[in-house]
Design a protein around this motif. Structure first.
Motif, PDB file in Angstrom:
ATOM      1  N   TRP A 245       0.830  -1.204   0.000  1.00 19.86           N
ATOM      2  CA  TRP A 245       0.000   0.000   0.000  1.00 19.86           C
ATOM      3  C   TRP A 245       0.865   1.255   0.000  1.00 19.86           C
ATOM      4  O   TRP A 245       0.619   2.195  -0.766  1.00 19.86           O
ATOM      5  CB  TRP A 245      -0.929  -0.016   1.209  1.00 19.86           C
ATOM      6  CG  TRP A 245      -1.785   1.193   1.303  1.00 19.86           C
ATOM      7  CD1 TRP A 245      -1.637   2.258   2.130  1.00 19.86           C
ATOM      8  CD2 TRP A 245      -2.935   1.487   0.493  1.00 19.86           C
ATOM      9  NE1 TRP A 245      -2.620   3.196   1.901  1.00 19.86           N
ATOM     10  CE2 TRP A 245      -3.432   2.748   0.904  1.00 19.86           C
ATOM     11  CE3 TRP A 245      -3.591   0.809  -0.525  1.00 19.86           C
ATOM     12  CZ2 TRP A 245      -4.546   3.335   0.323  1.00 19.86           C
ATOM     13  CZ3 TRP A 245      -4.712   1.400  -1.101  1.00 19.86           C
ATOM     14  CH2 TRP A 245      -5.178   2.643  -0.684  1.00 19.86           C
ATOM     15  N   GLY A 250      -1.998  -0.486  -4.757  1.00 24.63           N
ATOM     16  CA  GLY A 250      -3.270  -0.684  -4.084  1.00 24.63           C
ATOM     17  C   GLY A 250      -3.892  -2.038  -4.343  1.00 24.63           C
ATOM     18  O   GLY A 250      -4.414  -2.688  -3.421  1.00 24.63           O
ATOM     19  N   ALA A 253      -1.968  -4.721  -2.480  1.00 25.85           N
ATOM     20  CA  ALA A 253      -2.217  -4.618  -1.047  1.00 25.85           C
ATOM     21  C   ALA A 253      -3.566  -5.226  -0.680  1.00 25.85           C
ATOM     22  O   ALA A 253      -3.677  -5.979   0.293  1.00 25.85           O
ATOM     23  CB  ALA A 253      -2.163  -3.151  -0.624  1.00 25.85           C
ATOM     24  N   ARG A 254      -4.585  -4.910  -1.452  1.00 23.06           N
ATOM     25  CA  ARG A 254      -5.922  -5.435  -1.148  1.00 23.06           C
ATOM     26  C   ARG A 254      -5.982  -6.938  -1.329  1.00 23.06           C
ATOM     27  O   ARG A 254      -6.664  -7.638  -0.573  1.00 23.06           O
ATOM     28  CB  ARG A 254      -6.941  -4.730  -2.032  1.00 23.06           C
ATOM     29  CG  ARG A 254      -7.143  -3.260  -1.664  1.00 23.06           C
ATOM     30  CD  ARG A 254      -7.886  -2.500  -2.738  1.00 23.06           C
ATOM     31  NE  ARG A 254      -9.246  -2.972  -2.907  1.00 23.06           N
ATOM     32  CZ  ARG A 254     -10.035  -2.630  -3.921  1.00 23.06           C
ATOM     33  NH1 ARG A 254      -9.552  -1.824  -4.878  1.00 23.06           N
ATOM     34  NH2 ARG A 254     -11.259  -3.090  -4.011  1.00 23.06           N
ATOM     35  N   PHE A 269      -7.967   0.885   3.890  1.00 22.71           N
ATOM     36  CA  PHE A 269      -8.411   0.656   2.509  1.00 22.71           C
ATOM     37  C   PHE A 269      -9.780   1.287   2.266  1.00 22.71           C
ATOM     38  O   PHE A 269     -10.028   1.880   1.212  1.00 22.71           O
ATOM     39  CB  PHE A 269      -8.458  -0.838   2.208  1.00 22.71           C
ATOM     40  CG  PHE A 269      -7.109  -1.508   2.224  1.00 22.71           C
ATOM     41  CD1 PHE A 269      -5.948  -0.773   2.075  1.00 22.71           C
ATOM     42  CD2 PHE A 269      -6.988  -2.879   2.398  1.00 22.71           C
ATOM     43  CE1 PHE A 269      -4.700  -1.367   2.100  1.00 22.71           C
ATOM     44  CE2 PHE A 269      -5.752  -3.490   2.422  1.00 22.71           C
ATOM     45  CZ  PHE A 269      -4.601  -2.737   2.272  1.00 22.71           C
ATOM     46  N   LEU A 299       0.494   1.359   8.899  1.00 24.56           N
ATOM     47  CA  LEU A 299       0.735   1.768   7.523  1.00 24.56           C
ATOM     48  C   LEU A 299       1.484   3.087   7.449  1.00 24.56           C
ATOM     49  O   LEU A 299       1.329   3.848   6.512  1.00 24.56           O
ATOM     50  CB  LEU A 299      -0.603   1.865   6.789  1.00 24.56           C
ATOM     51  CG  LEU A 299      -1.349   0.535   6.711  1.00 24.56           C
ATOM     52  CD1 LEU A 299      -2.689   0.737   6.042  1.00 24.56           C
ATOM     53  CD2 LEU A 299      -0.545  -0.504   5.975  1.00 24.56           C
ATOM     54  N   VAL A 429       2.029   6.440  -1.861  1.00 27.99           N
ATOM     55  CA  VAL A 429       0.581   6.562  -1.704  1.00 27.99           C
ATOM     56  C   VAL A 429       0.180   7.878  -1.044  1.00 27.99           C
ATOM     57  O   VAL A 429      -0.928   8.367  -1.248  1.00 27.99           O
ATOM     58  CB  VAL A 429       0.048   5.359  -0.895  1.00 27.99           C
ATOM     59  CG1 VAL A 429       0.381   5.489   0.571  1.00 27.99           C
ATOM     60  CG2 VAL A 429      -1.453   5.181  -1.084  1.00 27.99           C
ATOM     61  N   THR A 465      -2.881   4.781  -7.751  1.00 29.99           N
ATOM     62  CA  THR A 465      -2.545   4.066  -6.519  1.00 29.99           C
ATOM     63  C   THR A 465      -3.769   3.499  -5.812  1.00 29.99           C
ATOM     64  O   THR A 465      -3.674   3.048  -4.671  1.00 29.99           O
ATOM     65  CB  THR A 465      -1.778   4.999  -5.564  1.00 29.99           C
ATOM     66  OG1 THR A 465      -2.522   6.212  -5.379  1.00 29.99           O
ATOM     67  CG2 THR A 465      -0.404   5.336  -6.112  1.00 29.99           C
ATOM     68  N   GLN A 467      -6.647   5.041  -4.908  1.00 29.85           N
ATOM     69  CA  GLN A 467      -7.264   5.917  -3.915  1.00 29.85           C
ATOM     70  C   GLN A 467      -8.415   6.699  -4.554  1.00 29.85           C
ATOM     71  O   GLN A 467      -8.340   7.910  -4.745  1.00 29.85           O
ATOM     72  CB  GLN A 467      -6.210   6.874  -3.350  1.00 29.85           C
ATOM     73  CG  GLN A 467      -5.031   6.164  -2.709  1.00 29.85           C
ATOM     74  CD  GLN A 467      -4.058   7.137  -2.097  1.00 29.85           C
ATOM     75  OE1 GLN A 467      -4.205   7.597  -0.965  1.00 29.85           O
ATOM     76  NE2 GLN A 467      -3.028   7.479  -2.853  1.00 29.85           N
TER      77      GLN A 467
END
Length: 756
Positions: A245, A250, A253-254, A269, A299, A429, A465, A467
């Motif tokens: 992240w 992204g 990471a998820r 998230f 994070l 990020v 990223t 977001q």
């Protein structure tokens, strides 16, 4: 079979050109999905075309993460590249395998040392050069593209891969190369190893402290693959998700966090790409449950991270700074929702578990309760923590506190330093997040064009990223910039996109900012009743509808709209609360705007002194745009009082300011007042052909450059997330401002401008 970490993260810091985003993808896809999809496939249109029909409906809608493994992204393209590699001689393929292994997850620059140590002959690379697959340089091997590099690695046998990793590990002995050496040792391992798991975990912390989150992610993922303890493996994957992240990955990471139960991860998230209310609940639950930092939920950027040795049981109490970070994230979630009562709830939880939160949280809670003096003291303490080199998240919060206090200089300083600190720590990020709040300061300090360009860039970064909530906020900021520069079509389109997304995710902040942009467009166009109606709705109830803080910031505009549409009763009540806040924080600009409101509400000659006070206060502030608007309103009041000479001076001053800011709607209002004085002022003359492009807005300049590069209106619309109709409007404006009639003339004019 050995399966090292996928090298897709290698080029994420060098994304594909933004002008590629519309050439191959369905414009019906959400903008964030389009950008992330092209970024995932390294901007290769063939890979994008192959991946698109493989997406699930939820992936295509941006609800689920995109694939991250090469075989899932473009298996047919990868198979073609593999066949091409297999056609090369064995010695050539071995050298290419060594070069490919040396280049991920980040380049180790050990290829030449490994070649020398193994006494390999590099002449077989000539076959790779002849086929166009790769070429040798003084620093090593450069592959034709990312997919060729991946294919060169994947065509190697498991034994050959292990051998080249071990070779690279042997030659990586210089100072600072420990994390990369450990990575290659782990990649060369045959199977699970407690010792290697510990080594990789330690190396990951070293990489993290150095701001190398992609490498840290790869190391921890490999440690998880070599770990036999399921609980420890889960903790390692959580940690890897945090590193992914931070590095801007992204989707990765998820995917890593999908099987975990970390409230902190899920909360972060959701904060950046989900429902803000759910994010707040998850983050506050993580604090209340004392979720440990080493679960992967920490994070923060590299500096200050703490990792508990695995030889002892991990405590259930997070490090104090980690808990403060979780509360900071919860504060952001509360700000996004627009339900500032949640700030009070977070402050109560912090008190209950014995944590001293950042002052922004307490300041917002106090402001919500009407304790303005307490709020001022807390926010001033938070805004004062904006020194260079600080933690990026807390610097952003210092910027938010400064904005609340009306200190735009300090807000800009804090957010600029936050971006610099995030880059230095490898926290990709965070960079886009800084512009979300810096934009507010840029609105009113007279830099709308430069800020529009920076915000458009941040919008792309936010989408890239993963977001999308931040992207929504930036869309609303772009709507406001369009309102300031008088671009009604773009303002309405950006605002509609932001409000539609915000409603579905419970994002009151961008919804309210978009509404404010529309109201300002109405106000600067003389539609006062419409502006007043929009501004009354800024504190609308329900997630995704309104925001009390935005309504408060917009109070001076509401008072102006209400007075000029004949509704002074509610305007007086709104001003009374705003004045109490202005007197508490003692911001020159807020006091100036309060004096301006008082002037608007005062009869006849009584207003003059209030306007003079407002301008004296503006002279000590930074809101140059609002100062120009005060000059405009003062000039109009003087005209009605038949003080013609001073009125003319005030109106000329405001006209010059609006023209320098690139705000044609406000400039038109100043001209109308001057005409009413009997002093006609011609509109700014259009440039003749060959004139410089500095007369264009940032948005117009972007459109002009894309059109000059040969992009169609539809392609430009896709790239900028606007409609073809709006692009057509922009191009007409470009042609009109530049005094030209065709794209051929545009190409020539831009070329001349760049040459000069």
């Amino acid at each position: 079979m050995l399966t090292p970490v996928n090298p897709t993260s290698l080029d994420r810091t060098s994304p594909p050109s933004r002008t590629d985003t519309g050439r191959t993808l369905d414009p019906a896809l959400p903008e964030g999905v389009r950008i992330r999809l092209l970024r995932a496939v390294y901007g290769d249109p063939r890979a994008a075309a192959e991946l698109l029909p493989r997406l699930t409906p939820r992936q295509a809608a941006g609800l689920d993460p995109l694939p991250t493994e090469p075989a899932s992204l473009a298996p047919e393209l990868l198979a073609r590249h593999r066949r091409e590699i297999r056609a090369l001689p064995d010695d050539t393929r071995l050298l290419l395998l060594l070069a490919a292994a040396d280049q991920y997850p980040v380049a180790t620059h050990a290829f030449l040392r490994a070649v020398a140590a193994a006494r390999l002959d590099t002449r077989p690379l000539e076959a790779a050069e002849t086929s166009g697959v790769a070429h040798a340089t003084a620093g090593g091997v450069v592959f034709r593209d990312a997919w060729t590099r991946i294919a060169a690695y994947e065509t190697g046998s498991p034994a050959d891969r292990r051998d080249v990793h071990r070779l690279l590990a042997r030659v990586l002995r210089a100072e600072g190369e420990t994390p990369r050496r450990s990575w290659h040792r782990g990649a060369g391992a045959l199977g699970p190893s407690v010792r290697l798991t510990a080594e990789l975990r330690t190396a990951a912390q070293q990489a993290r402290d150095a701001g190398e989150h992609p490498l840290a992610c790869a190391l921890v993922e490999r440690a998880a693959a070599l770990c036999l303890d399921p609980r420890e493996q889960s903790r390692l994957l959580n940690r890897a998700a945090g590193d992914a992240w931070q590095s801007g990955e992204g989707d990765r990471a998820r995917r890593l966090a999908a099987a975990t139960d970390s409230d902190a991860l899920n909360g972060v998230f959701a904060l950046r790409a989900g429902n803000a209310a759910e994010s707040f609940d998850a983050l506050l639950t993580a604090v209340a449950r004392r979720e440990p930092a080493e679960s992967g939920a920490d994070l923060r950027p590299a500096s200050g991270s703490t990792e508990v040795p695995r030889t002892v049981a991990a405590p259930r109490t997070p490090a104090p700074d980690h808990a403060v970070h979780l509360l900071a994230r919860a504060t952001e979630a509360a700000i996004y929702t627009g339900d500032l009562r949640r700030c009070r709830e977070a402050a109560a939880v912090a008190s209950r578990v014995g944590i001293v939160p950042h002052g922004t949280l307490g300041g917002l809670a106090a402001a919500f309760e009407g304790r303005y003096e307490d709020a001022r003291d807390l926010l001033k303490a938070a805004a004062g923590r904006c020194g260079p080199g600080g933690d990026p998240t807390l610097l952003i919060h210092a910027g938010i506190a400064a904005l609340m206090l009306g200190d735009h200089t300090r807000a800009t300083t804090a957010t600029v330093r936050a971006a610099a600190s995030a880059r230095a720590r490898g926290a990709t990020v965070v960079v886009a997040q800084t512009m979300e709040f810096r934009a507010y300061a840029e609105f009113w300090t007279g830099h709308p064009r430069a800020a529009e360009t920076a915000t458009a860039d941040a919008l792309w970064q936010a989408h890239a990223t993963g977001q999308d909530n931040g992207a929504c906020h930036l869309q609303a900021a772009l709507a406001m910039f369009a309102a300031l520069t008088g671009d009604g079509d773009v303002c309405r389109e950006r605002a509609a996109a932001a409000r539609s997304y915000a409603l579905g995710r419970g994002l009151g902040l961008p919804a309210a900012l978009a509404q404010w942009a529309l109201a300002y467009l109405d106000l600067s166009s003389g539609r006062f009743a419409a502006a007043a109606a929009r501004l009354r709705a800024l504190a609308g109830f329900g997630p995704g509808h309104g925001h009390r803080a935005i309504r408060h910031l917009a109070t001076p505009h509401y008072v102006e709209a209400a007075v000029r549409s004949g509704d002074t009763r509610i305007a007086r009540a709104a001003h009374a609360d705003y004045d109490r806040w202005a007197r508490a924080v003692r911001s020159p600009d807020d006091l100036a705007l309060s004096a301006r409101c008082r002037a608007l509400l005062a009869p006849g000659d009584e207003a003059v002194e209030h306007y003079r006070i407002a301008l004296d206060l503006h002279a000590r502030g930074t809101r140059d745009f609002e100062r120009a608007r005060t000059e405009l309103l003062f000039g109009g009041a003087l005209r009605r009082l038949r003080r013609r000479t001073e009125a003319r001076d005030r109106l000329h001053t405001s006209l010059e300011a609006f023209e320098s800011f690139g705000a044609p709607h406000c400039a038109a209002q100043a001209r109308a007042e001057l005409r009413a004085l009997g002093t006609p002022v011609a509109a700014t003359a259009l440039p003749t052909p060959g004139a410089p492009t500095t007369c264009l807005t940032a948005q117009q300049l972007m459109v002009a450059r894309m059109a000059a590069d040969g992009a169609t209106n539809r392609e430009i619309a896709v790239r900028l997330a606007l409609s073809p109709r709006t692009i057509d409007h922009h191009l007409r404006g470009v042609f009109s401002r530049l005094g030209i009639r065709s794209r051929i003339e545009l190409v020539r004019l831009l070329a001349e401008g760049e040459a000069s």
